[in-house]
Design a protein around this motif. Structure first.
Motif, PDB file in Angstrom:
ATOM      1  N   THR A  46       0.837  -1.210   0.000  1.00 43.59           N
ATOM      2  CA  THR A  46       0.000   0.000   0.000  1.00 43.59           C
ATOM      3  C   THR A  46       0.870   1.259   0.000  1.00 43.59           C
ATOM      4  N   VAL A  47       1.892   1.280   0.860  1.00 44.64           N
ATOM      5  CA  VAL A  47       2.782   2.448   0.913  1.00 44.64           C
ATOM      6  C   VAL A  47       3.452   2.658  -0.449  1.00 44.64           C
ATOM      7  N   LYS A  48       3.862   1.562  -1.085  1.00 45.22           N
ATOM      8  CA  LYS A  48       4.536   1.676  -2.384  1.00 45.22           C
ATOM      9  C   LYS A  48       3.574   2.208  -3.451  1.00 45.22           C
ATOM     10  N   LEU A  49       2.304   1.865  -3.340  1.00 47.39           N
ATOM     11  CA  LEU A  49       1.325   2.379  -4.299  1.00 47.39           C
ATOM     12  C   LEU A  49       1.094   3.878  -4.073  1.00 47.39           C
ATOM     13  N   PHE A  50       0.979   4.278  -2.812  1.00 45.15           N
ATOM     14  CA  PHE A  50       0.755   5.700  -2.504  1.00 45.15           C
ATOM     15  C   PHE A  50       1.944   6.565  -2.908  1.00 45.15           C
ATOM     16  N   THR A  51       3.127   5.983  -2.890  1.00 46.65           N
ATOM     17  CA  THR A  51       4.305   6.799  -3.177  1.00 46.65           C
ATOM     18  C   THR A  51       4.823   6.572  -4.601  1.00 46.65           C
ATOM     19  N   LEU A  53       5.859   3.946  -6.149  1.00 47.90           N
ATOM     20  CA  LEU A  53       6.880   2.927  -6.419  1.00 47.90           C
ATOM     21  C   LEU A  53       6.270   1.729  -7.140  1.00 47.90           C
ATOM     22  N   LEU A  54       4.952   1.601  -7.027  1.00 47.36           N
ATOM     23  CA  LEU A  54       4.223   0.539  -7.737  1.00 47.36           C
ATOM     24  C   LEU A  54       3.016   1.164  -8.427  1.00 47.36           C
ATOM     25  N   LYS A  55       2.594   0.521  -9.505  1.00 52.48           N
ATOM     26  CA  LYS A  55       1.372   0.953 -10.205  1.00 52.48           C
ATOM     27  C   LYS A  55       0.227   0.056  -9.786  1.00 52.48           C
ATOM     28  N   PRO A  56      -0.958   0.629  -9.537  1.00 49.13           N
ATOM     29  CA  PRO A  56      -2.084  -0.237  -9.165  1.00 49.13           C
ATOM     30  C   PRO A  56      -2.490  -1.154 -10.321  1.00 49.13           C
ATOM     31  N   THR A  57      -2.978  -2.339  -9.989  1.00 53.20           N
ATOM     32  CA  THR A  57      -3.543  -3.228 -11.004  1.00 53.20           C
ATOM     33  C   THR A  57      -4.950  -2.734 -11.334  1.00 53.20           C
ATOM     34  N   GLN A  58      -5.653  -2.296 -10.285  1.00 50.33           N
ATOM     35  CA  GLN A  58      -6.971  -1.691 -10.455  1.00 50.33           C
ATOM     36  C   GLN A  58      -7.160  -0.611  -9.399  1.00 50.33           C
ATOM     37  N   GLY A  59      -8.155   0.265  -9.629  1.00 50.02           N
ATOM     38  CA  GLY A  59      -8.468   1.297  -8.650  1.00 50.02           C
ATOM     39  C   GLY A  59      -7.464   2.429  -8.716  1.00 50.02           C
ATOM     40  N   GLU A  60      -7.591   3.350  -7.774  1.00 56.18           N
ATOM     41  CA  GLU A  60      -6.664   4.484  -7.792  1.00 56.18           C
ATOM     42  C   GLU A  60      -6.401   4.999  -6.388  1.00 56.18           C
ATOM     43  N   CYS A  61      -5.316   5.780  -6.297  1.00 57.53           N
ATOM     44  CA  CYS A  61      -5.033   6.411  -5.013  1.00 57.53           C
ATOM     45  C   CYS A  61      -4.491   7.804  -5.268  1.00 57.53           C
ATOM     46  N   THR A  62      -4.686   8.689  -4.296  1.00 56.98           N
ATOM     47  CA  THR A  62      -4.153  10.042  -4.414  1.00 56.98           C
ATOM     48  C   THR A  62      -3.533  10.468  -3.084  1.00 56.98           C
ATOM     49  N   VAL A  63      -2.565  11.370  -3.201  1.00 57.20           N
ATOM     50  CA  VAL A  63      -1.964  12.004  -2.032  1.00 57.20           C
ATOM     51  C   VAL A  63      -2.120  13.504  -2.273  1.00 57.20           C
ATOM     52  N   LEU A  64      -2.845  14.175  -1.379  1.00 50.18           N
ATOM     53  CA  LEU A  64      -3.166  15.597  -1.552  1.00 50.18           C
ATOM     54  C   LEU A  64      -3.751  15.839  -2.952  1.00 50.18           C
ATOM     55  N   VAL A  69       1.270   8.070  -9.748  1.00 47.90           N
ATOM     56  CA  VAL A  69       1.837   7.574 -11.004  1.00 47.90           C
ATOM     57  C   VAL A  69       1.901   8.690 -12.052  1.00 47.90           C
ATOM     58  N   LYS A  70       0.833   9.547 -12.063  1.00 46.14           N
ATOM     59  CA  LYS A  70       0.810  10.626 -13.064  1.00 46.14           C
ATOM     60  C   LYS A  70       1.690  11.806 -12.667  1.00 46.14           C
ATOM     61  N   ASN A  71       1.764  12.093 -11.363  1.00 46.89           N
ATOM     62  CA  ASN A  71       2.541  13.264 -10.895  1.00 46.89           C
ATOM     63  C   ASN A  71       3.611  12.854  -9.890  1.00 46.89           C
ATOM     64  N   PRO A  72       4.528  11.965 -10.279  1.00 45.07           N
ATOM     65  CA  PRO A  72       5.485  11.463  -9.273  1.00 45.07           C
ATOM     66  C   PRO A  72       6.330  12.581  -8.650  1.00 45.07           C
ATOM     67  N   CYS A  73       6.689  13.583  -9.445  1.00 47.59           N
ATOM     68  CA  CYS A  73       7.568  14.639  -8.901  1.00 47.59           C
ATOM     69  C   CYS A  73       6.857  15.443  -7.832  1.00 47.59           C
ATOM     70  N   ASP A  74       5.595  15.819  -8.107  1.00 48.68           N
ATOM     71  CA  ASP A  74       4.846  16.605  -7.118  1.00 48.68           C
ATOM     72  C   ASP A  74       4.620  15.796  -5.855  1.00 48.68           C
ATOM     73  N   VAL A  75       4.288  14.519  -6.032  1.00 48.42           N
ATOM     74  CA  VAL A  75       4.041  13.681  -4.861  1.00 48.42           C
ATOM     75  C   VAL A  75       5.323  13.568  -4.031  1.00 48.42           C
ATOM     76  N   HIS A  76       6.460  13.381  -4.691  1.00 50.04           N
ATOM     77  CA  HIS A  76       7.713  13.262  -3.937  1.00 50.04           C
ATOM     78  C   HIS A  76       8.117  14.557  -3.258  1.00 50.04           C
ATOM     79  N   ARG A  77       7.752  15.676  -3.852  1.00 50.64           N
ATOM     80  CA  ARG A  77       8.075  16.977  -3.258  1.00 50.64           C
ATOM     81  C   ARG A  77       7.301  17.168  -1.952  1.00 50.64           C
ATOM     82  N   LEU A  78       6.068  16.665  -1.928  1.00 49.87           N
ATOM     83  CA  LEU A  78       5.199  16.902  -0.773  1.00 49.87           C
ATOM     84  C   LEU A  78       5.245  15.787   0.280  1.00 49.87           C
ATOM     85  N   CYS A  79       5.833  14.655  -0.101  1.00 51.07           N
ATOM     86  CA  CYS A  79       5.817  13.487   0.795  1.00 51.07           C
ATOM     87  C   CYS A  79       7.196  13.154   1.326  1.00 51.07           C
TER      88      CYS A  79
END
Ligand code: ATP
Ligand code: MG
Length: 302
Positions: A46-51, A53-64, A69-79
């Motif tokens: 789960t942590v790897k999906l949120f950050t 490091l892994l792509k979901p097989t189904q469904g989606e997740c967001t951080v802020l 997966v679409k915005n890895p740079c922004d997610v890494h900047r904020l996390c």
């Protein structure tokens, strides 16, 4: 906006079994969320999906509201992320490692220096700042890894068993830091841990996961009421005395209460029926009690 959100999040590594199955959850900003579950339950996945490091097989997740997966740079900047696999450089010193990660996160050299020094002091690594990481003990490396996750002052912090391998004193320091981060800076913390006693002290709410499925969620009160874990009344009487309908436990006579508010009436009744009460107490279910109820309940249901 939630700090962390997952909708029907599913991950299969082999295309046959799901390591994570249909996870739906939200974590409000500024709270500390404890993610609990047995080995292999799907926490690290789960942590790897949120950050990202892994792509979901189904469904989606967001951080802020950002897709990892679409915005890895922004997610890494904020996390900030601390996992067992987040490696640093063994040939660099503690200080150099932190400076390197501060600069990759876009901090200036001065700001990075200041932040690194602050964290090294807080985590009791100041004296080891010029030692190569390869010469650090397991617990020291673990603390440096937390410092690394915090260097860019993240808004959302993912911690995968941060107190693993730490001595009790260091574990306490790390736990106090986590609690202070949420209280003082509004950082949201997603904490995977097996240490239920610490979790109870620092988390606002929990998710319990088993074999890839979320089996319970909410704060301790909700978790207790959802599974029928009740508060108990306990009385210590004179030696040889007993209470009918109560269970004996180590010199205490105990019985479940419907509600906490029933205690005064029960105490009065016990006294009025002629018992000498030396001590009376409410015994509230702990996170550990509730966790085992859920996990065992799950095993019986299977
Ligand atoms: N890289 C991988 N390739 C294949 N299967 C994996 C991989 N990583 C994890 N798994 C499998 O996915 C499932 C969930 O593992 P995960 O590491 O997420 O569990 P966990 O809850 O973090 O456990 P622990 O408490 O032991 O850290 C397990 O069955 C595990 O074997
Ligand atoms: Mg894990």
């Amino acid at each position: 906006m939630y700090a962390i959100s997952a909708k029907n999040l599913t991950k299969s590594y082999d295309g046959k079994t799901n390591a994570l199955n249909d996870l739906t959850l939200t974590v409000p900003q500024g709270s500390v969320f404890g993610f609990l579950g047995p080995n292999g339950a799907g926490k690290t996945t789960t942590v790897k999906l949120f950050t990202g490091l892994l792509k979901p097989t189904q469904g989606e997740c967001t951080v802020l509201d950002l897709h990892p997966v679409k915005n890895p740079c922004d997610v890494h900047r904020l996390c900030g992320v601390m996992t067992e696999t987040a490696r640093m450089y063994g040939q660099l010193t503690g200080m150099q490692n932190l400076l390197f990660f501060a600069q990759t996160a876009g901090m200036s050299r001065d700001a990075g220096n200041e932040r690194a020094a602050e964290l090294l002091k807080q985590l009791d690594l100041w004296d080891a700042r010029d030692k190569q990481l390869s010469e650090y003990s397991t617990g020291m490396a673990q603390r440096l890894s937390l410092a690394r996750a915090l260097v860019n002052r993240p808004q959302v912090l993912f911690l995968d068993e941060p107190t693993n391998g730490l001595d009790p004193e260091s574990a306490q320091t790390v736990n106090s830091m986590i609690a202070a981060l949420a209280d003082n800076t509004g950082t949201t913390v997603f904490l995977c841990t097996h240490q239920l006693r610490y979790a109870q002290d620092i988390c606002d709410s929990y998710g319990i996961i088993d074999k890839g499925r979320l089996i319970a969620g909410g704060n301790l009160e909700t978790l207790c009421s959802d599974i029928g874990c009740r508060v108990k009344a306990g009385f210590r009487l004179s030696e040889g005395d007993s209470l009918e309908g109560f269970d004996a436990d180590n010199g205490w006579w105990q019985a479940e209460l419907q509600r906490e508010e029933d205690m005064p009436k029960l105490l009065k009744k016990v006294i009025e029926s002629g018992h000498d009460v030396f001590e009376a107490r409410l015994i509230k279910p702990t996170l550990e009690d509730v966790y085992f109820e859920y996990v065992e309940h799950q095993e019986v249901a299977e």
